[in-house]
Motif scaffolding. Sequence first.
Motif, PDB file in Angstrom:
ATOM      1  N   GLY A  91      -5.729  -6.212   5.698  1.00  0.00           N
ATOM      2  CA  GLY A  91      -6.652  -5.193   5.215  1.00  0.00           C
ATOM      3  C   GLY A  91      -6.772  -3.982   6.129  1.00  0.00           C
TER       4      GLY A  91
ATOM      5  N   PHE B  81      -0.156  -9.562   0.520  1.00  0.00           N
ATOM      6  CA  PHE B  81      -0.789  -8.281   0.189  1.00  0.00           C
ATOM      7  C   PHE B  81      -1.000  -7.477   1.464  1.00  0.00           C
ATOM      8  CE2 PHE B  81      -4.686  -5.757   0.257  1.00  0.00           C
ATOM      9  CZ  PHE B  81      -4.536  -4.936  -0.853  1.00  0.00           C
TER      10      PHE B  81
ATOM     11  N   PRO C  88       0.821  -1.216   0.000  1.00  0.00           N
ATOM     12  CA  PRO C  88       0.000   0.000   0.000  1.00  0.00           C
ATOM     13  C   PRO C  88       0.857   1.269   0.000  1.00  0.00           C
ATOM     14  CG  PRO C  88       0.250  -0.748   2.239  1.00  0.00           C
ATOM     15  CD  PRO C  88       1.080  -1.678   1.376  1.00  0.00           C
TER      16      PRO C  88
ATOM     17  N   SER D 160      -9.594  -7.628   9.002  1.00  0.00           N
ATOM     18  CA  SER D 160      -8.284  -6.983   8.858  1.00  0.00           C
ATOM     19  C   SER D 160      -7.203  -7.962   8.423  1.00  0.00           C
ATOM     20  CB  SER D 160      -7.871  -6.325  10.177  1.00  0.00           C
ATOM     21  OG  SER D 160      -8.785  -5.314  10.526  1.00  0.00           O
TER      22      SER D 160
ATOM     23  N   TYR E 127     -10.457  -9.600  -2.467  1.00  0.00           N
ATOM     24  CA  TYR E 127     -10.362  -9.960  -3.886  1.00  0.00           C
ATOM     25  C   TYR E 127      -9.084 -10.767  -4.152  1.00  0.00           C
ATOM     26  CZ  TYR E 127      -9.225  -9.201  -8.807  1.00  0.00           C
ATOM     27  OH  TYR E 127      -8.840  -9.385 -10.111  1.00  0.00           O
TER      28      TYR E 127
HETATM   29  P1  NAD Z   1      -5.314  -0.117  -1.712  1.00  0.00           P
HETATM   30  O1  NAD Z   1      -6.071  -1.329  -1.355  1.00  0.00           O
HETATM   31  O2  NAD Z   1      -5.970   0.940  -2.513  1.00  0.00           O
HETATM   32  O3  NAD Z   1      -3.987  -0.508  -2.539  1.00  0.00           O
HETATM   33  C1  NAD Z   1      -3.090  -1.502  -2.081  1.00  0.00           C
HETATM   34  C2  NAD Z   1      -2.434  -2.163  -3.278  1.00  0.00           C
HETATM   35  O4  NAD Z   1      -3.445  -2.803  -4.073  1.00  0.00           O
HETATM   36  C3  NAD Z   1      -1.705  -1.197  -4.191  1.00  0.00           C
HETATM   37  O5  NAD Z   1      -0.489  -1.775  -4.602  1.00  0.00           O
HETATM   38  C4  NAD Z   1      -2.672  -1.016  -5.358  1.00  0.00           C
HETATM   39  O6  NAD Z   1      -2.011  -0.764  -6.578  1.00  0.00           O
HETATM   40  C5  NAD Z   1      -3.402  -2.336  -5.416  1.00  0.00           C
HETATM   41  N1  NAD Z   1      -4.787  -2.178  -5.902  1.00  0.00           N
HETATM   42  C6  NAD Z   1      -5.607  -1.116  -5.707  1.00  0.00           C
HETATM   43  N2  NAD Z   1      -6.794  -1.318  -6.302  1.00  0.00           N
HETATM   44  C7  NAD Z   1      -6.736  -2.546  -6.867  1.00  0.00           C
HETATM   45  C8  NAD Z   1      -7.679  -3.328  -7.627  1.00  0.00           C
HETATM   46  N3  NAD Z   1      -8.895  -2.890  -7.896  1.00  0.00           N
HETATM   47  N4  NAD Z   1      -7.289  -4.536  -8.056  1.00  0.00           N
HETATM   48  C9  NAD Z   1      -6.060  -5.000  -7.781  1.00  0.00           C
HETATM   49  N5  NAD Z   1      -5.129  -4.295  -7.072  1.00  0.00           N
HETATM   50  C10 NAD Z   1      -5.465  -3.093  -6.617  1.00  0.00           C
HETATM   51  O7  NAD Z   1      -4.742   0.475  -0.329  1.00  0.00           O
HETATM   52  P2  NAD Z   1      -3.966   1.835  -0.080  1.00  0.00           P
HETATM   53  O8  NAD Z   1      -4.910   2.974  -0.223  1.00  0.00           O
HETATM   54  O9  NAD Z   1      -2.698   1.868  -0.867  1.00  0.00           O
HETATM   55  O10 NAD Z   1      -3.544   1.658   1.451  1.00  0.00           O
HETATM   56  C11 NAD Z   1      -4.365   2.010   2.522  1.00  0.00           C
HETATM   57  C12 NAD Z   1      -5.087   0.799   3.082  1.00  0.00           C
HETATM   58  O11 NAD Z   1      -4.134  -0.186   3.492  1.00  0.00           O
HETATM   59  C13 NAD Z   1      -5.893   1.108   4.322  1.00  0.00           C
HETATM   60  O12 NAD Z   1      -7.118   0.417   4.244  1.00  0.00           O
HETATM   61  C14 NAD Z   1      -5.029   0.577   5.456  1.00  0.00           C
HETATM   62  O13 NAD Z   1      -5.738   0.245   6.633  1.00  0.00           O
HETATM   63  C15 NAD Z   1      -4.447  -0.622   4.813  1.00  0.00           C
HETATM   64  N6  NAD Z   1      -3.231  -1.045   5.499  1.00  0.00           N
HETATM   65  C16 NAD Z   1      -3.297  -2.198   6.235  1.00  0.00           C
HETATM   66  C17 NAD Z   1      -2.178  -2.633   6.919  1.00  0.00           C
HETATM   67  C18 NAD Z   1      -2.222  -3.901   7.721  1.00  0.00           C
HETATM   68  O14 NAD Z   1      -1.157  -4.430   8.050  1.00  0.00           O
HETATM   69  N7  NAD Z   1      -3.390  -4.425   8.040  1.00  0.00           N
HETATM   70  C19 NAD Z   1      -0.993  -1.885   6.854  1.00  0.00           C
HETATM   71  C20 NAD Z   1      -0.969  -0.719   6.086  1.00  0.00           C
HETATM   72  C21 NAD Z   1      -2.101  -0.317   5.400  1.00  0.00           C
END
Ligand code: NAD
Length: 499
Positions: A248, A223, A148, A457, A232
């Motif tokens: 998540g 991821f 992320p 999560s 997904y």
């Molecule tokens: P995001 O889900 O938008 O993106 C994460 C990754 O998924 C990126 O590399 C992105 O390119 C890819 N992605 C985005 N949309 C996609 C799709 N439709 N299909 C396939 N791949 C896709 O998340 P973000 O905005 O980059 O990060 C913030 C989120 O991450 C928050 O919800 C946060 O809570 C979460 N997070 C969780 C943890 C944990 O350890 N639980 C740690 C850090 C961040």
Amino acid sequence: MQDLSHFIDGALTPGSSGRFADVFNPATGEVQARVPLASKDELDDAVARAAAAQPAWGATNPQRRARVLMEFVRLLHRDMDKLAEALSREHGKTIPDAKGDVQRGLEVAEFCIGAPHLLKGEYTDSAGPGIDMYSMRQPLGVVAGITPFNFPAMIPMWKFAPAIACGNAFILKPSERDPSVPLMLAALMKEAGLPDGILQVVNGDKEAVDAILDNPTIAAVGFVGSTPIAEYIYSRGCANGKRVQCFGGAKNHMIVMPDADMDQAADALVGAGYGAAGERCMAISVAVPVGEETADRLIEKLIPRIEKLKVGPYTAGDDVDYGPLVTGAAKERVLSLVNSGIEQGADLVVDGRDFSLQGYEDGFFVGPHLFDRVTRDMDIYKQEIFGPVLSTVRTQSYEEALAHAMDHEYGNGTAIFTRDGDTARDFANRINIGMVGVNVPIPVPLAYHTFGGWKKSGFGDLNQHGPDAFRFYTRTKTVTSRWPSGLKEGGEFHFKQMD
Ligand code: NAD
């Protein structure tokens, strides 16, 4: 404007798909670079090259692999300022926070220097007459990580350091919002002695992610990101026969008991709620005071602290507590959730909606917000806001507060502030959440423990870093051997009893 690239076979490699995404400077709102978005063919090519390089790396003894990480750690210290600056420029977080981002990844690389010990396996001498049995941990081959925007240094390192220490080749698909630091990390791994092809950085969006999920050579996918994408990736990756772990979103509750030190609790809430503009999966986004009097005292302590918060660009140094959000879209989403909170009846006791910074009017800054009297049917309670917005949910008893945290669909982190050991212990035992703080607001486990949430999560069986990472990135093979006398007995048609 700068055109960024991929990092393939040890070299920066321009994209060939013709598709790009804008990379912003969140403080100014300007587009400062373009990142190439890989096609399926580019991704598959990077995987094929990684697969060709992996057997030799997997056969390199673990001590030599660990030495690459040892040197990598030294290089991270050498380049700390450069990495932090690049990180802040694309993400927006303050320089001390950016250094913390690098540091928390570096600590996992340090832990992975223990790979020779962690990969030793198990051995039973004389499991039967002349029979020895041993289990070894072998690399999976080529594995991938999708990360992320909010920790562009730490989370890539949480993924690739253990995977590579275990002898795998790694495909990193970082966030397209802040891709520069992952590219710099790959260059440092090469400088540290990593053979070409073992760490491939492929920038991209959904197309590259789907190509990872469908590529038959990739054995495992890790991821981190939002919950809908985690679900997904988990289901498509598993359906394709891969080992998958997905982390998540979050909605972290902090319970404040009547006996808590209220100044300590308020200080903790301000740091954990507004640090990094609330863009942390371990941020506290819900304060849960127990009792009306506790709630009144807490709100009274919080308001002046929140009003004093300094919001600005990372270039302002120590004068800044938190910076802008990552994109204009993120800013709009947070402000629209704030408006929904007002419409649905919550009390907005600190209103940051009109925040503006002279000279940075186009930046993605959002002032701090504090809501009181939030109820569980409101969108600001149900959804992860991922911005500088703290909600207060008043409760009348410890059991009610506990139930709130337990009933929420997310289960990443939580905390309790109390002076009572019995309550704290009961909370830690009963709560259905993966990481728990007792008088600690952001209980991120250190590198040698594991990190992972429960409920919506976290998806999959093993956590990130710590010993779990070495389990996730290896598979166990168990050998039973008999030398030499037992070989003379002739054929046997039943399982041998080891007696
Ligand atoms: P995001 O889900 O938008 O993106 C994460 C990754 O998924 C990126 O590399 C992105 O390119 C890819 N992605 C985005 N949309 C996609 C799709 N439709 N299909 C396939 N791949 C896709 O998340 P973000 O905005 O980059 O990060 C913030 C989120 O991450 C928050 O919800 C946060 O809570 C979460 N997070 C969780 C943890 C944990 O350890 N639980 C740690 C850090 C961040």
